[in-house]
Write an enzyme that holds these catalytic residues in place. Structure first.
Site, PDB file in Angstrom:
ATOM      1  N   LYS A 122      55.942  33.088   7.080  1.00  0.00           N
ATOM      2  CA  LYS A 122      54.987  32.870   8.165  1.00  0.00           C
ATOM      3  C   LYS A 122      53.938  33.988   8.147  1.00  0.00           C
ATOM      4  O   LYS A 122      54.268  35.148   7.878  1.00  0.00           O
ATOM      5  CB  LYS A 122      55.756  32.845   9.483  1.00  0.00           C
ATOM      6  CG  LYS A 122      54.992  32.520  10.722  1.00  0.00           C
ATOM      7  CD  LYS A 122      55.970  32.478  11.902  1.00  0.00           C
ATOM      8  CE  LYS A 122      55.312  32.161  13.229  1.00  0.00           C
ATOM      9  NZ  LYS A 122      56.311  32.079  14.321  1.00  0.00           N
ATOM     10  N   SER A 140      56.195  28.038  16.837  1.00  0.00           N
ATOM     11  CA  SER A 140      54.963  28.435  16.206  1.00  0.00           C
ATOM     12  C   SER A 140      55.072  28.499  14.688  1.00  0.00           C
ATOM     13  O   SER A 140      54.070  28.580  13.980  1.00  0.00           O
ATOM     14  CB  SER A 140      54.540  29.816  16.746  1.00  0.00           C
ATOM     15  OG  SER A 140      55.539  30.807  16.444  1.00  0.00           O
ATOM     16  N   SER A 156      60.661  29.360  18.308  1.00  0.00           N
ATOM     17  CA  SER A 156      59.770  29.016  17.204  1.00  0.00           C
ATOM     18  C   SER A 156      60.480  28.829  15.875  1.00  0.00           C
ATOM     19  O   SER A 156      59.913  28.249  14.947  1.00  0.00           O
ATOM     20  CB  SER A 156      58.680  30.085  17.048  1.00  0.00           C
ATOM     21  OG  SER A 156      57.879  30.136  18.205  1.00  0.00           O
TER      22      SER A 156
END
Length: 569
Positions: free
Chosen positions: A44, A118, A142
């Site tokens: 990420k 996310s 997330s």
């Protein structure tokens, strides 16, 4: 190394480029051997990779780190190959995957629906098979919601187990690095390679993880109040998941959800949100045009709280934690829907705050209360979208959750992500010690389907196989026993018969209570089987057989009972 910054349009393999921020060509690698050798991973874009820009989905914030994040360094040292960085909700603020200037990441099964955030890009590249595993982050869900929406595993470890040095904070005291993988076994292997204390991370901990699995007969909590926000397909999928857990040996226990919900609400509806502002304060102030809505409003809400209000919120959180923790006296794990419903990208754009809040109904409290969690696929809904459940356990229960989660995942028969590839055989969970068990042979009322078989199953015993004794035994129908029972008596070698039996395996800690229930003249002795091996099993005192019927000719208790039934008929 060439960095390929991708436009927001279909990538060369047909997948939306919005899932990727940067791909590196060739992949970054340190070595070709190690426990993760040959596996490809992505991270990420709020996790640092040396000399690759970290943007957190905010180009104006971009910086180029001089070191890998600790967790990235560990994975590279274990032989994994880094493919690049993935898209996210800006500053890891959201659970839907639409809050990025690089574009909304679509669901891997239906691009009209949200991917979940996310950590949206990391989930997408695993679900579509572009990476073998990926790193996300998880502050409020997330690392779990995108797993549930894309039919993959999301492992949210105990806080402090994976280092967050080199990870841009969202709310630093509750942040976790999470792992996405197509199977629980792979996620556990990655956790084994990546975890460890890091003195450069102020929140890293030397945790001693529980090294024994939950018992075969386990208790799982389910909230006493569940809201699926009108989504009947998700409700029915959860009902089926609960039934599967019961078939696997679980007992459902209702738990009071009020303290968990109260704790979760504090994350954004109290002074605790100030920690999100604190993480970005030096960049946030005065940068109205660089931060998208609703991210700016959510983070900005943390500006107005006082230190006293923050202390009050912390005390309230501790109170909720005290109320919630009593549930662990009654359950081994808590099971919740990973997300109660799913929305289209258009719906999320139309009402981004309220719908995002709904997605976190069963995730927000977990890190605040210092629990571990594992999101696992549960079903494909009739509309073709995935549904998942999350196993939640006390801090340090990571390996236990993995073992139970793998049992459940393989019971579903689902494929890996959106690839259509079947699940591989279950793997050994690396952090678990070999279970201590004892084998016991049964010949009568404890056989499967017989009246006393529950004394075995309620202690977590499992049937290994059917077998026969050596021809050194006689079997007798003992008079006056309730329920009817046989007695197995050892005689001179070769002067008896081969008697049918079953061999069960039982946790060692349960064996004493089982033996204590055996009434005389029965007992436990070492039996010799027809293959020459030995096993503990039921035997009988010789005196009790003097006036008993010798039924050895039937070759076993089950055959004797069948003959008796035929005789009556």
């Amino acid at each position: 190394m060439v960095q390929l910054r991708l436009p927001v349009q279909p990538d060369r393999d047909g997948s939306p480029a919005a899932a990727w921020i940067v791909r590196t060509e060739p992949p970054i690698a340190l070595r070709d051997e190690g426990p993760l050798a040959g596996l490809r991973f992505a991270v990420k874009d709020n996790i640092d990779v040396e000399d690759v820009a970290t943007t957190a989905a905010c180009p104006a914030f971009s910086y180029r780190p001089q070191r890998h994040a600790s967790v990235v360094q560990r994975l590279l040292a274990a032989g994994a190959r880094l493919l690049g960085k993935t898209n996210l909700d800006q500053f890891a603020c959201g659970l839907n995957g639409t809050r990025s200037p690089y574009g909304a990441v679509p669901n891997a099964f239906n691009p009209a629906y949200v991917c979940g955030g996310s950590s949206s890009g990391s989930a997408y590249v695993v679900a579509t098979g572009q990476a073998d595993f990926a790193l996300g982050t998880d502050t409020a869900g997330s690392g779990r919601v995108p797993a549930g929406f894309n039919n993959i595993v999301g492992l949210k470890p105990s806080k402090g187990l994976l280092s967050t040095r080199g990870v841009l904070p969202a709310a630093q005291s509750v942040d976790c690095v999470s792992i996405f993988a197509p199977t629980v076994g792979m996620a556990a292997r990655v956790l084994q390679a990546a975890h460890g204390h890091d003195p450069e991370d102020p929140y890293s901990r030397k945790l001693k993880l529980v090294d024994r699995p939950f018992p075969a007969r386990f208790r799982f909590g389910v909230p006493d109040r569940l809201n699926f926000f009108g989504d009947e397909l998700s409700r029915l999928a959860f009902v089926q998941a609960v039934q599967t857990l019961q078939e696997l040996g679980g007992t459902r226990v209702a738990v009071d959800y009020r303290p968990l919900a109260g704790a979760g609400a504090l994350l954004y509806e109290s002074a605790l949100v100030a920690e999100r502002y604190a993480a970005l304060r030096s960049f946030f102030d005065g940068r109205d045009g660089d931060i998208i809505e609703p991210v700016r409003s959510i983070i900005g809400a943390g500006c107005g709280y006082s230190a006293a209000e923050w202390c009050e919120a912390q005390a309230m959180l501790r109170s909720y934690g005290q109320l919630a923790d009593v549930m662990w006296d009654r359950i081994d794990t808590l099971v919740v829907p990973t997300a109660p419903t799913i929305y289209t990208i258009a719906q999320m754009h139309a009402d981004p705050v309220a719908l995002n809040r709904n997605l976190g109904a069963y995730t927000n409290f977990v890190n605040l209360l210092d629990y571990a969690a594992l999101a696992v696929p549960a079903a494909m809904r009739p509309d073709g979208l995935p549904f998942g459940i999350t196993f939640i356990g006390a801090c340090g229960s990571d390996w236990q959750l993995a073992e139970l989660g793998q049992r459940f995942h393989h019971a579903t028969g689902l494929p890996q992500g959106a690839t259509g590839v079947p699940l591989p055989p279950p793997e050994s969970i690396p952090g678990l010690a070999a279970p201590r068990t004892v084998k016991v042979a049964v010949v009568g009322a404890h056989l499967s389907g017989m009246p006393l078989n529950g004394q075995l199953t309620e202690r977590g015993a499992t049937l290994l196989r059917s077998a026969h004794t050596a021809p050194d035994y006689r079997l007798y129908a003992l008079p006056g026993t309730t329920p009817p029972k046989p007695g197995l008596l050892r005689v001179a070698p070769g002067s008896g018969a081969r008697i049918a039996l079953e061999i069960w395996e039982m946790p060692l800690e349960q064996y004493g209570s089982f033996v204590a229930m055996i009434p005389p003249p029965l007992g436990i002795a070492t039996l010799r089987l027809d293959d020459g091996t030995q096993v503990q099993g039921f035997s009988c005192e010789a005196l009790a057989t003097e006036h008993a019927e010798d039924i050895s000719e039937f070759g076993g208790w089950r055959a004797y009972l069948a003959a008796q039934t035929e005789r009556v008929a």
